[in-house]
Structure formats: C-alpha cells, structure tokens
Design an enzyme around this catalytic site. Sequence first.
Site, PDB file in Angstrom:
ATOM      1  N   GLN A   1       0.828  -1.196   0.000  1.00  0.00           N
ATOM      2  CA  GLN A   1       0.000   0.000   0.000  1.00  0.00           C
ATOM      3  C   GLN A   1       0.873   1.261   0.000  1.00  0.00           C
ATOM      4  OE1 GLN A   1      -3.087   0.757  -0.402  1.00  0.00           O
ATOM      5  NE2 GLN A   1      -2.932   2.921   0.183  1.00  0.00           N
ATOM      6  N   GLU A   2       1.987   1.210   0.705  1.00  0.00           N
ATOM      7  CA  GLU A   2       2.849   2.382   0.813  1.00  0.00           C
ATOM      8  C   GLU A   2       3.640   2.634  -0.468  1.00  0.00           C
ATOM      9  OE1 GLU A   2       3.121   4.656   2.975  1.00  0.00           O
ATOM     10  OE2 GLU A   2       1.997   3.886   4.677  1.00  0.00           O
ATOM     11  N   SER A   3       4.241   1.595  -1.043  1.00  0.00           N
ATOM     12  CA  SER A   3       5.214   1.820  -2.123  1.00  0.00           C
ATOM     13  C   SER A   3       5.065   0.897  -3.320  1.00  0.00           C
ATOM     14  CB  SER A   3       6.629   1.644  -1.562  1.00  0.00           C
ATOM     15  OG  SER A   3       6.836   0.293  -1.164  1.00  0.00           O
TER      16      SER A   3
ATOM     17  N   TYR B   1      -7.031   3.830   2.962  1.00  0.00           N
ATOM     18  CA  TYR B   1      -5.759   3.172   3.284  1.00  0.00           C
ATOM     19  C   TYR B   1      -6.000   1.873   4.058  1.00  0.00           C
ATOM     20  CZ  TYR B   1      -1.033   2.881   5.388  1.00  0.00           C
ATOM     21  OH  TYR B   1       0.218   2.484   5.805  1.00  0.00           O
TER      22      TYR B   1
END
Length: 517
Positions: free
Chosen positions: A354-356, A481
């Site tokens: 999800q972040e990168s 998120y």
Amino acid sequence: MAPYLRLRPPSTTWRQIELCLFIVLLVMIGLRVWFQPPSALQQLTFREELQVVLVENPLGRSELTATNGHDQLELALLHAFARELGTRIRVTRVETAAEAHQRLREQRVDLAAGLLVAPDDPSIKAGPEILTIQHLLAFWLGNESAGDLSSLSDLPAGTRLGLTAQSPLPERLRLYLAGVNNGQAPYGIPEEDPGAESVVRERPGQEDNPAQIPAVELVPMGTAEALRQALAAGEIDYALMNSLEFGRLRRLHPELRTAHEFEKAASVTWLFPAGFDRSLINAAERFVERLRKSQELELLRDRYLGHLEIHDLVDALTFARRVENRLGRFRELFERASEEYGLDWRFIAAVAYQESHWNADAISPTGVRGLMMLTQNTAAGLGIENRTDPASSVDGGTRYLLNLRDRLPDRIPEPDRTWMTLAAYNVGLGHLHDARRLAEANGDDPNRWLDVMQWLPRLAEPEWYERTRYGYARGREPVAYVQNIRSYYDKLIQRFPESNDHAQPAPEFYRRVPLSL
C-alpha cells in the site's frame, strides 16, 4: 392376646375420588406430552446445547484471525446466539450445502449455516436473513466458447454450466433451462454424489439419441474454487456463482469475468428442520433483528466481508503482476521482521505494498521514502539513517506500527485496534484521536472503527476540524488506506496460505496476525 390391628384403613368414598382424580391427571399429562411434545426451544434448553452444522466457506471469513476462534461471520453470530440462549454450542463442519441439508432432513441438528440459501424443500425451513447476495454467470477470459451475455438466450446450445453442489438456481435461470431443455431437467450430478470431481459424464444412450441431450448441461461441483479451476481448464463454459464467491476469486484471478448478472438478490439465511415448531426460529429472528437495530450486524459484516468490496480489475491485475515481479525480492525481509516482532509477514507485506507497491526507491511529493514510506522525523526517531535501504525500512516500519498500536487506549478491542493503528500510520495518531473525540461527542463509539471511519473524512471540513486539537487532515485517505491493506492482506493469505491461518488464538495478550495475535 393383642387385639387384631388393621394394617390398611378402610377405603372411603373420598379416598376413592382422590385416587380417580390422580389417575385422570396422570392420563391428561401423558396425553398432553404425547400430542404436544416440548417445543424446539424447550428441547434445546433441556439439553443445554445448540447443535449446528456449518458449511466450511472461506468467503465468510475475516482476513484477521483475531476473532476468538470464530473464523467465519456466521460462526461468530452462532456463538453469540448460543450465549443469548444460555447454552453451549456444538459445531459440525461440512464441505457442501448438500451435507448440511441432509442433516436437517434427518433432524440431527438444530440449524444449518454457512452462506446458505433456502432450498425448495418442504423438510427445511428458512430462518432469519443474514445478508443478501447476487447470483451471476462467470467465464474465463480466453475461453473461445464463452463471453459476455446480454441475456440468457445468448447461451449457445451445448453450453456446460457449472455450479456448486446443490446451489439453488435463480428463478429466471431455472425457467429458462426448463424452456430450452423442452421441460426436462438439465443433466447434472445427483444429490447423492455432491462432491464428485468428474466434470463431464457420459449419459446412458446419449450417442443413440442426441435429441435428448439438453441444450444447457448443468455440471455440479464441490466448491467455487473447483468451478474456477474447471473454467480455467476449459472443462466448463460458464459457472454460476454468488457475488461473494466471484469477488474473492477474481481478486487473485483477473481472468475471471462476469458474463451475466441476475437482477434479483438471494437471501443468505439460517436453515432449520421442518419437523419442529417455530420457537427456535422465532428466537433466532429476534436475535438477528436486535443485532440489526443496534448496528452490531453491520459491524460484523464489515469485519468479515468489508475487505471484499474494494479494488477493481485494474487493481487486481496490477497486484498480480507485482506479486510475480517484486514480492520475491523482499519476502525474506518481511519474514525476518515477522520472526523478530511477531507479526504475520503477509500483513507487513500488505502495508508495504500500500505504501510503495514494493518499490524500495519510492518517494512521495511530501518527502516520505522507501518500502514503508517513512518520514524523515519518524526514521530519525527509529534510528534509521537510510530510509531507502529495504531492510532498514521494513524493520523501522514494523517497529513503528507496534509503537502506534501500544499508544492506543487499552479499551479499543481487536480487530478495531489494528485498523486504527493502520489509520494512525497513515494520517497520524493525533488526527486519529481527533476523529475519535468527534465520534464520542456526537454519540458514536470512539473505540469502534466502523464509527471512527465515518468521522475521519470530516477532518477535511472546516465545520469539524476547527473544533479539533490537530486541525485539518485529508481524512478520506486513512479510510481508503485501511480498507486497501485489509484487501491486500486477504489476497496474500489466499496466495500464500499457512497452516495456522485459522488456529484458535491465545487467550491472553497476543501478537500474531496481524498486530494483535
């Protein structure tokens, strides 16, 4: 010599009347028991055990196992129902609806559950509705014999239509099949053989009398996964699935596509044997209605099924490619952090995706960098000098998650605690507490994610953020998120299953899957 003593007093008229009344009373009690046996609820209360048959179905499971061993939506509901009745519960797990139906017919259980739809069977009664599902026809992209259908009449002659064993046909499909097959039942595997593996069987005499072959052949199979495999292998042309089955399977298999959707929704219900009165059914209906009014049922649905309702086809294709092309480079780092800190490596990997998108060189316009997208201040506080170093990023991000979790109030239960931890990782702990305070001030539960997620987006509205301590925040982002990570984590569980995925959790403070066990 002692006088003669009577051992029994002489019978009087009153004593004879009393004896007759007593005999009549016994006869009346016997007749009442004979003609009016105890109700289903009274029998259950007497033996102090709710006997349930549950169809094993991963589609009703939470992607978290922090559920006190209740790894399915309906299992959690059944345990709560047994507590309300004041009885213990005994659950027998089966693989198909046909097995559950048979136990009901034999009156061996009090009720059956597991994403069941009421069959057309007078020996089985439907109870309360748990949720609704849509039925659809699915096909496999690349199968030349299948494609989009504008209507059922577009089904070509000789279509092989797969369905899970004993799955009730939508009424429109049933009527259509009766018409195209000239009133004869579509050929299928008999109920006595619900788990048959063979997809195509020879029918006696079909070579000599091809006119008797139905235009559409029904091919019952054991599970939705078996249907997917048959579609992929070209053994069937279309598969009848419900929306939950299709949604979860397509998350890992983007080749699975919708050919036709049936308009009328079907009710998932608890089923009961028909040989008893409605006392237990009425008790179950009152129980479910109470949960519906208190929104507890909505909370449970979100807890177990909320992660299935997001991500479109493009997301599914992208995720599948990244699993193949990128995950392998970092999996050892996720597993190392799992061993060090007690989190499921798939959960850590879901956060990193999800972040990168598992890009160690990722950088955002706001300056966060690396696999876990740490800010400069966060990295410094964690003792990390190089945020783009994959090992440092995974280690630091995992420690930061645990730090946020430990800073939340102890009264927040699981899995809400995990979801609020994720929201804090995205938007900051201060903004999360602002949303919790707004929820509490307006009559909602600040310890329940379902309520807090309604208030986070309002942190972007002046009417609300001006009342808070930390002010403006893009509050819609942490909601998306959290839902995204839940979805990615579930996909990774499907793709990389482990033996303890649905093990009974530890009774005391725990740290396993994902932050709380």
